[in-house]
Scaffold this motif. Structure first.
Motif, PDB file in Angstrom:
ATOM      1  N   CYS A 149      -6.733  12.557   1.332  1.00 22.85           N
ATOM      2  CA  CYS A 149      -6.996  12.116   2.709  1.00 22.85           C
ATOM      3  C   CYS A 149      -7.663  13.261   3.447  1.00 22.85           C
ATOM      4  O   CYS A 149      -7.077  14.330   3.627  1.00 22.85           O
ATOM      5  N   ASP A 150      -8.926  13.030   3.852  1.00 20.11           N
ATOM      6  CA  ASP A 150      -9.651  14.053   4.592  1.00 20.11           C
ATOM      7  C   ASP A 150      -9.043  14.237   5.981  1.00 20.11           C
ATOM      8  O   ASP A 150      -8.570  13.291   6.605  1.00 20.11           O
ATOM      9  N   ASN A 151      -9.078  15.463   6.450  1.00 20.04           N
ATOM     10  CA  ASN A 151      -8.665  15.770   7.809  1.00 20.04           C
ATOM     11  C   ASN A 151      -9.747  15.281   8.765  1.00 20.04           C
ATOM     12  O   ASN A 151     -10.899  15.688   8.671  1.00 20.04           O
ATOM     13  N   TYR A 152      -9.385  14.377   9.676  1.00 20.05           N
ATOM     14  CA  TYR A 152     -10.366  13.772  10.575  1.00 20.05           C
ATOM     15  C   TYR A 152      -9.923  14.032  12.008  1.00 20.05           C
ATOM     16  O   TYR A 152      -8.859  13.594  12.426  1.00 20.05           O
ATOM     17  N   ALA A 153     -10.724  14.770  12.773  1.00 13.08           N
ATOM     18  CA  ALA A 153     -10.335  15.169  14.119  1.00 13.08           C
ATOM     19  C   ALA A 153     -10.650  14.124  15.174  1.00 13.08           C
ATOM     20  O   ALA A 153     -10.248  14.262  16.318  1.00 13.08           O
ATOM     21  N   ASP A 154     -11.374  13.065  14.838  1.00 16.61           N
ATOM     22  CA  ASP A 154     -11.753  12.049  15.817  1.00 16.61           C
ATOM     23  C   ASP A 154     -10.621  11.036  15.948  1.00 16.61           C
ATOM     24  O   ASP A 154     -10.407  10.195  15.090  1.00 16.61           O
ATOM     25  N   ASN A 155      -9.874  11.111  17.056  1.00 16.53           N
ATOM     26  CA  ASN A 155      -8.715  10.233  17.246  1.00 16.53           C
ATOM     27  C   ASN A 155      -9.108   8.783  17.472  1.00 16.53           C
ATOM     28  O   ASN A 155      -8.263   7.902  17.495  1.00 16.53           O
ATOM     29  N   ASN A 156     -10.395   8.513  17.681  1.00 18.49           N
ATOM     30  CA  ASN A 156     -10.838   7.139  17.931  1.00 18.49           C
ATOM     31  C   ASN A 156     -11.297   6.429  16.668  1.00 18.49           C
ATOM     32  O   ASN A 156     -11.945   5.392  16.732  1.00 18.49           O
ATOM     33  N   ALA A 157     -11.016   6.993  15.501  1.00 16.95           N
ATOM     34  CA  ALA A 157     -11.447   6.383  14.243  1.00 16.95           C
ATOM     35  C   ALA A 157     -10.227   6.096  13.373  1.00 16.95           C
ATOM     36  O   ALA A 157      -9.993   6.792  12.384  1.00 16.95           O
ATOM     37  N   PRO A 158      -9.433   5.096  13.732  1.00 18.58           N
ATOM     38  CA  PRO A 158      -8.232   4.797  12.945  1.00 18.58           C
ATOM     39  C   PRO A 158      -8.576   4.100  11.632  1.00 18.58           C
ATOM     40  O   PRO A 158      -9.682   3.583  11.446  1.00 18.58           O
ATOM     41  N   VAL A 159      -7.595   4.105  10.735  1.00 19.51           N
ATOM     42  CA  VAL A 159      -7.693   3.344   9.496  1.00 19.51           C
ATOM     43  C   VAL A 159      -6.839   2.090   9.659  1.00 19.51           C
ATOM     44  O   VAL A 159      -5.640   2.179   9.934  1.00 19.51           O
ATOM     45  N   VAL A 160      -7.462   0.928   9.527  1.00 17.02           N
ATOM     46  CA  VAL A 160      -6.744  -0.341   9.623  1.00 17.02           C
ATOM     47  C   VAL A 160      -6.279  -0.737   8.222  1.00 17.02           C
ATOM     48  O   VAL A 160      -7.074  -0.762   7.278  1.00 17.02           O
ATOM     49  N   ILE A 161      -5.009  -1.048   8.089  1.00 14.60           N
ATOM     50  CA  ILE A 161      -4.446  -1.527   6.827  1.00 14.60           C
ATOM     51  C   ILE A 161      -4.155  -3.011   7.004  1.00 14.60           C
ATOM     52  O   ILE A 161      -3.247  -3.395   7.752  1.00 14.60           O
ATOM     53  N   ASP A 162      -4.949  -3.838   6.350  1.00 12.55           N
ATOM     54  CA  ASP A 162      -4.905  -5.290   6.547  1.00 12.55           C
ATOM     55  C   ASP A 162      -4.080  -5.934   5.435  1.00 12.55           C
ATOM     56  O   ASP A 162      -4.464  -5.926   4.268  1.00 12.55           O
ATOM     57  N   THR A 163      -2.939  -6.513   5.818  1.00 13.83           N
ATOM     58  CA  THR A 163      -2.061  -7.174   4.850  1.00 13.83           C
ATOM     59  C   THR A 163      -2.266  -8.686   4.835  1.00 13.83           C
ATOM     60  O   THR A 163      -1.414  -9.414   4.309  1.00 13.83           O
ATOM     61  N   GLY A 164      -3.376  -9.143   5.380  1.00 15.50           N
ATOM     62  CA  GLY A 164      -3.608 -10.580   5.494  1.00 15.50           C
ATOM     63  C   GLY A 164      -3.616 -11.309   4.164  1.00 15.50           C
ATOM     64  O   GLY A 164      -3.216 -12.477   4.080  1.00 15.50           O
ATOM     65  N   ALA A 165      -4.019 -10.646   3.094  1.00 14.65           N
ATOM     66  CA  ALA A 165      -4.102 -11.303   1.788  1.00 14.65           C
ATOM     67  C   ALA A 165      -2.829 -11.143   0.961  1.00 14.65           C
ATOM     68  O   ALA A 165      -2.721 -11.719  -0.122  1.00 14.65           O
ATOM     69  N   GLY A 166      -1.886 -10.371   1.450  1.00 14.69           N
ATOM     70  CA  GLY A 166      -0.635 -10.165   0.713  1.00 14.69           C
ATOM     71  C   GLY A 166      -0.060  -8.796   1.007  1.00 14.69           C
ATOM     72  O   GLY A 166      -0.679  -7.961   1.692  1.00 14.69           O
ATOM     73  N   ASP A 167       1.143  -8.541   0.473  1.00  7.28           N
ATOM     74  CA  ASP A 167       1.771  -7.236   0.655  1.00  7.28           C
ATOM     75  C   ASP A 167       0.894  -6.141   0.080  1.00  7.28           C
ATOM     76  O   ASP A 167       0.241  -6.316  -0.951  1.00  7.28           O
ATOM     77  N   ILE A 168       0.882  -4.984   0.747  1.00  6.86           N
ATOM     78  CA  ILE A 168       0.137  -3.830   0.276  1.00  6.86           C
ATOM     79  C   ILE A 168       1.126  -2.722  -0.080  1.00  6.86           C
ATOM     80  O   ILE A 168       2.017  -2.399   0.706  1.00  6.86           O
ATOM     81  N   TYR A 169       0.940  -2.172  -1.287  1.00  4.23           N
ATOM     82  CA  TYR A 169       1.749  -1.069  -1.775  1.00  4.23           C
ATOM     83  C   TYR A 169       0.867   0.167  -1.898  1.00  4.23           C
ATOM     84  O   TYR A 169      -0.157   0.135  -2.590  1.00  4.23           O
ATOM     85  N   LEU A 170       1.246   1.234  -1.215  1.00 10.00           N
ATOM     86  CA  LEU A 170       0.537   2.503  -1.331  1.00 10.00           C
ATOM     87  C   LEU A 170       1.483   3.518  -1.956  1.00 10.00           C
ATOM     88  O   LEU A 170       2.591   3.731  -1.459  1.00 10.00           O
ATOM     89  N   LEU A 171       1.050   4.125  -3.045  1.00  8.34           N
ATOM     90  CA  LEU A 171       1.878   5.080  -3.772  1.00  8.34           C
ATOM     91  C   LEU A 171       1.425   6.499  -3.459  1.00  8.34           C
ATOM     92  O   LEU A 171       0.235   6.812  -3.504  1.00  8.34           O
TER      93      LEU A 171
END
Length: 329
Positions: A149-171
């Motif tokens: 995960c790159d260090n990103y200083a721009d607080n206005n650029a979030p990452v959206v995690i979309d679970t619309g198609a099913g549960d998401i597992y991040l390891l």
């Protein structure tokens, strides 16, 4: 504290502290310095009352000592041992009391733990897809293993995690730092972040980091589940969700401000961990987890709270989310 305390050991309430629910301890209970309990108390050991009051009824499997002001137990007192008073007599402090030499006060705790391993049904797919969160990443809509995960200083650029198609597992199976990023979860399904491998640490820090629902008013479907020896560290960071790490630890420090991105709370949800280090002006907002349909649903088998019964032996509630043991220090 707005809720019940269930503690396998001795508990000291002092300095004006208050519990607005019930208190259940297997050891001794001391209430002093203006402290109070808003409902009932069950004590496996001795009870020392030099505080303000216990508003409900009390059962005590040991001895009871009174000091300080009068009328400290507003309900009934049932005790097994002896009573002593710094002044006055027993009715001065507990107007309604009775001795029961056969009283048995116990604290049954089911050693309930859920499996903290990545579910076998999704393990192959999660391990085979590597996710690099770069400066340009703005959407995650499938499961995978977080590689970087790159260090990103721009607080206005979030990452959206979309679970619309099913549960998401991040390891997370190696220590990772999520710096200067906001992760917003949308969709009707769950996000599960699994920590795997002793020594693995997931750290959130820098630039108002959050992991929360995109609609902050929506009940959280976010779970952080840690295996033995793993750690979650929140440095001025916020998670709206539920942390279950019964053989790991959590470190929370630095405080969180209310700034439009963060709410002022470090955890909005609940956590069950082996050890917790919480420092530096931290606020936590409790919400009970909905475990139905999640890998933690096995914890529901321990039932719902039972009514308080001061004359019976089984008067402790059985929470739906059990803690198997508490360290005694």
């Amino acid at each position: 504290c707005f809720g019940n305390i269930l503690f396998d050991g001795s508990l000291n309430l002092s300095s004006g502290s208050g519990v607005e629910g019930n208190v259940f301890v297997s050891g001794d209970l001391s209430v002093s310095g203006g402290a109070h309990i808003g409902q009932n108390a069950s004590v496996g050991g001795d009870l020392s009352m030099a505080g303000d009051h216990i508003a409900g009824s009390v059962v005590c499997g040991g001895n009871v000592h009174f000091g300080g002001q009068s009328n400290q137990i507003w309900g009934s007192l049932t005790y097994k041992g002896s009573t002593t008073c710094d002044w006055g007599s027993l009715p001065t402090f507990a107007p309604s009391s009775s001795k029961n030499s056969n009283l048995a006060v116990s604290l049954p705790l089911a050693a309930g733990k859920a499996d903290t391993s990545l579910p076998s049904a999704v393990s192959t797919a999660v391990r085979s897809k590597l996710i690099n969160i770069t400066h340009s990443t703005n959407l995650i809509n499938s499961s995978g293993t977080i590689l970087s995960c790159d260090n990103y200083a721009d607080n206005n650029a979030p990452v959206v995690i979309d679970t619309g198609a099913g549960d998401i597992y991040l390891l997370v199976n190696n220590s990772k730092e999520l710096s200067n990023r906001q992760f917003y979860v949308t969709g009707t399904n769950h996000l599960y972040i699994y920590l795997e491998g002793s020594g693995t640490t997931l750290t959130l820090d820098g630039g108002n980091p959050v992991i929360r629902m995109q609609d902050a008013s929506q009940s959280s479907k976010i779970f952080v589940i840690g295996g033995a020896g793993t750690s979650l560290q929140l440095h001025s960071a916020e998670i709206q969700g539920y942390v279950y790490n019964p053989d790991g630890n959590i470190v929370i420090d630095g405080g969180v401000s209310s700034n439009g991105v963060q709410t002022g709370y470090s955890i909005i949800g609940s956590m069950a961990v082996k050890t917790a280090t919480i420092t530096s002006n931290i606020k936590l907002q409790y919400f009970a987890p909905n475990l139905d349909g999640t890998p933690l649903s096995s914890l529901n088998q321990f039932g719902k709270p039972q009514p308080y019964n001061p004359n019976g032996q089984n008067h402790y509630p059985t929470p739906s989310w059990q803690i198997s043991s508490w360290s005694k220090q």
